[in-house]
Design an enzyme around this catalytic site. Structure first.
Site, PDB file in Angstrom:
ATOM      1  N   SER A  63      10.848  44.873   7.102  1.00  0.00           N
ATOM      2  CA  SER A  63       9.861  44.281   6.182  1.00  0.00           C
ATOM      3  C   SER A  63       9.488  45.167   5.006  1.00  0.00           C
ATOM      4  O   SER A  63       8.847  44.684   4.070  1.00  0.00           O
ATOM      5  CB  SER A  63       8.584  43.931   6.941  1.00  0.00           C
ATOM      6  OG  SER A  63       8.742  42.707   7.595  1.00  0.00           O
ATOM      7  N   LYS A  66      10.342  43.919   1.657  1.00  0.00           N
ATOM      8  CA  LYS A  66       9.540  42.882   0.988  1.00  0.00           C
ATOM      9  C   LYS A  66       8.817  43.433  -0.242  1.00  0.00           C
ATOM     10  O   LYS A  66       8.534  42.701  -1.185  1.00  0.00           O
ATOM     11  CB  LYS A  66       8.533  42.280   1.986  1.00  0.00           C
ATOM     12  CG  LYS A  66       9.246  41.531   3.123  1.00  0.00           C
ATOM     13  CD  LYS A  66       8.313  41.128   4.252  1.00  0.00           C
ATOM     14  CE  LYS A  66       9.116  40.434   5.350  1.00  0.00           C
ATOM     15  NZ  LYS A  66       8.352  40.163   6.573  1.00  0.00           N
ATOM     16  N   TYR A 188      17.390  36.937   2.754  1.00  0.00           N
ATOM     17  CA  TYR A 188      16.239  37.591   3.404  1.00  0.00           C
ATOM     18  C   TYR A 188      16.704  38.514   4.535  1.00  0.00           C
ATOM     19  O   TYR A 188      16.259  39.666   4.642  1.00  0.00           O
ATOM     20  CB  TYR A 188      15.286  36.507   3.936  1.00  0.00           C
ATOM     21  CG  TYR A 188      14.196  37.042   4.824  1.00  0.00           C
ATOM     22  CD1 TYR A 188      13.046  37.605   4.287  1.00  0.00           C
ATOM     23  CD2 TYR A 188      14.319  37.007   6.216  1.00  0.00           C
ATOM     24  CE1 TYR A 188      12.048  38.114   5.110  1.00  0.00           C
ATOM     25  CE2 TYR A 188      13.332  37.511   7.044  1.00  0.00           C
ATOM     26  CZ  TYR A 188      12.202  38.068   6.486  1.00  0.00           C
ATOM     27  OH  TYR A 188      11.218  38.587   7.301  1.00  0.00           O
ATOM     28  N   TYR A 239       0.346  43.888   8.236  1.00  0.00           N
ATOM     29  CA  TYR A 239       0.095  42.656   8.997  1.00  0.00           C
ATOM     30  C   TYR A 239      -1.352  42.579   9.482  1.00  0.00           C
ATOM     31  O   TYR A 239      -2.268  42.954   8.763  1.00  0.00           O
ATOM     32  CB  TYR A 239       1.073  42.532  10.175  1.00  0.00           C
ATOM     33  CG  TYR A 239       2.452  42.987   9.841  1.00  0.00           C
ATOM     34  CD1 TYR A 239       3.172  42.331   8.854  1.00  0.00           C
ATOM     35  CD2 TYR A 239       3.033  44.084  10.460  1.00  0.00           C
ATOM     36  CE1 TYR A 239       4.443  42.753   8.515  1.00  0.00           C
ATOM     37  CE2 TYR A 239       4.304  44.505  10.129  1.00  0.00           C
ATOM     38  CZ  TYR A 239       4.995  43.843   9.160  1.00  0.00           C
ATOM     39  OH  TYR A 239       6.227  44.270   8.824  1.00  0.00           O
ATOM     40  N   VAL A 257       9.604  46.499  11.208  1.00  0.00           N
ATOM     41  CA  VAL A 257       9.806  46.613  12.659  1.00  0.00           C
ATOM     42  C   VAL A 257      10.954  47.554  13.043  1.00  0.00           C
ATOM     43  O   VAL A 257      11.191  47.769  14.225  1.00  0.00           O
ATOM     44  CB  VAL A 257       9.991  45.234  13.347  1.00  0.00           C
ATOM     45  CG1 VAL A 257       8.708  44.435  13.320  1.00  0.00           C
ATOM     46  CG2 VAL A 257      11.155  44.470  12.763  1.00  0.00           C
TER      47      VAL A 257
END
Ligand code: GLN
Length: 303
Positions: A63, A66, A188, A239, A257
């Site tokens: 992530s 992103k 992605y 998160y 992760v």
């Protein structure tokens, strides 16, 4: 400040924590990464790099990618993306489906999976070198041409990606994807599977600590856009543990992760950490502790 000495100390201090937490086994390609590893790097705004521990071992950035996708979309397309993605913390797990229906297909922020799928979709629409735009940015900022997606990680995520597929189809049902679902998912997943070391990650993110200036001196983002990305990292980058991360570390940060986290000390440096054992919200246990130690000992938090 003797940064090298500090990083060496931190490696020793967090060592017991590197055996805590669990690797992300919902992506089979990540399940075999061994606990007990830890790396840390600092890249200063002037380009100096300090590293300790396993800082040169490549890991899956997941992530963290992103942030780079969002930077490229803001750079290429300005504020338009904010019509399709909110920028509020979600308070839910990063791969949650529930909020998306309540909020009519507009994801809470660009750093949960639903929001990142929308950002990647836009990147596919606007970027001349999509779908490898993120990889090229990383290669250019680090000067490391060997940065690439890990094909095994990408394949295994694709084979077990039912949640992300659901999110993408759901977004499409609300008209919030411009490209075919399969193309968005592939881009992605490949972006998440990019592998690099702490040293590379600290260098690649340096534009977030330099008001948007790239390593070659040109601007990727304006100072205002850089401020905006850092703000969204602070509130949404880790998160549903973003409050705890702000409390302990006090910096904008983005986790993945794969066990990596990058944090930004605006106008000063970036700090990247990696240790694969994850806590309940999907953030590296030793990584968060190391960043806590770093900001506590340097005083380099934004608070
Ligand atoms: N590729 C992962 C996923 O979509 C990224 C999640 C993460 O790093 N939090 O589930």
């Amino acid at each position: 400040m003797d940064i090298q000495n500090l990083l060496d100390d931190i490696v020793g201090a967090v060592e017991p924590l590197t055996l805590q937490g669990d690797v992300a086994d919902y992506i089979p390609g990540l399940a075999s990464v061994g606990l007990g590893q830890f790396g840390i790097s600092v890249a200063t705004r002037n380009g100096d790099v300090f590293s300790a521990g396993d800082a040169d071992v490549p890991f899956s950035i997941q992530s963290i990618s992103k942030v780079f996708a969002l930077a490229l979309v803001l750079a290429g397309d300005g504020d338009r993306i904010w019509r399709r993605v909110f920028r509020e913390p979600s308070g839910n797990p990063f791969n949650s489906l529930v909020q998306l229906e309540h909020e009519d297909g507009i994801p809470r922020n660009p750093f949960i999976n639903a929001g990142a799928l929308v950002v990647t979709d836009r990147l596919l629409s606007i970027s001349a070198n999509a779908p490898t735009a993120v990889r090229e940015l990383l290669r250019q900022e680090t000067g490391n041409p060997s940065i690439d997606s890990d094909a095994d990680v990408a394949r295994s995520e694709a084979a077990h990606g039912h949640r992300n597929s659901s999110l993408a189809h759901f977004l499409a049902s609300y008209g919030n994807l411009e490209n075919p679902v399969e193309e968005v998912l592939e881009a992605y997943i490949n972006q998440c599977a990019l592998a690099m070391s702490c040293t590379d990650l600290a260098l690649a993110s340096r534009f977030l600590a330099t008001n948007g200036r790239r390593s070659n001196g040109t601007s990727l983002l304006s100072p205002l856009q850089t401020k905006r990305i850092n703000a969204v990292m602070l509130t949404c980058g880790t998160y549903d543990a973003a409050g705890e991360f702000a409390y302990r570390v006090g910096l904008p940060g983005k986790s993945g992760v794969g066990g990596g986290i990058v944090a930004v000390v605006p106008n000063n440096c970036t700090v990247s950490v990696w240790s694969p054992g994850l806590g309940r919200s999907g953030n590296s246990v030793a990584g968060v502790a190391a960043l806590d130690e770093f900001t506590t000992r340097t005083g380099w938090s934004i608070f």
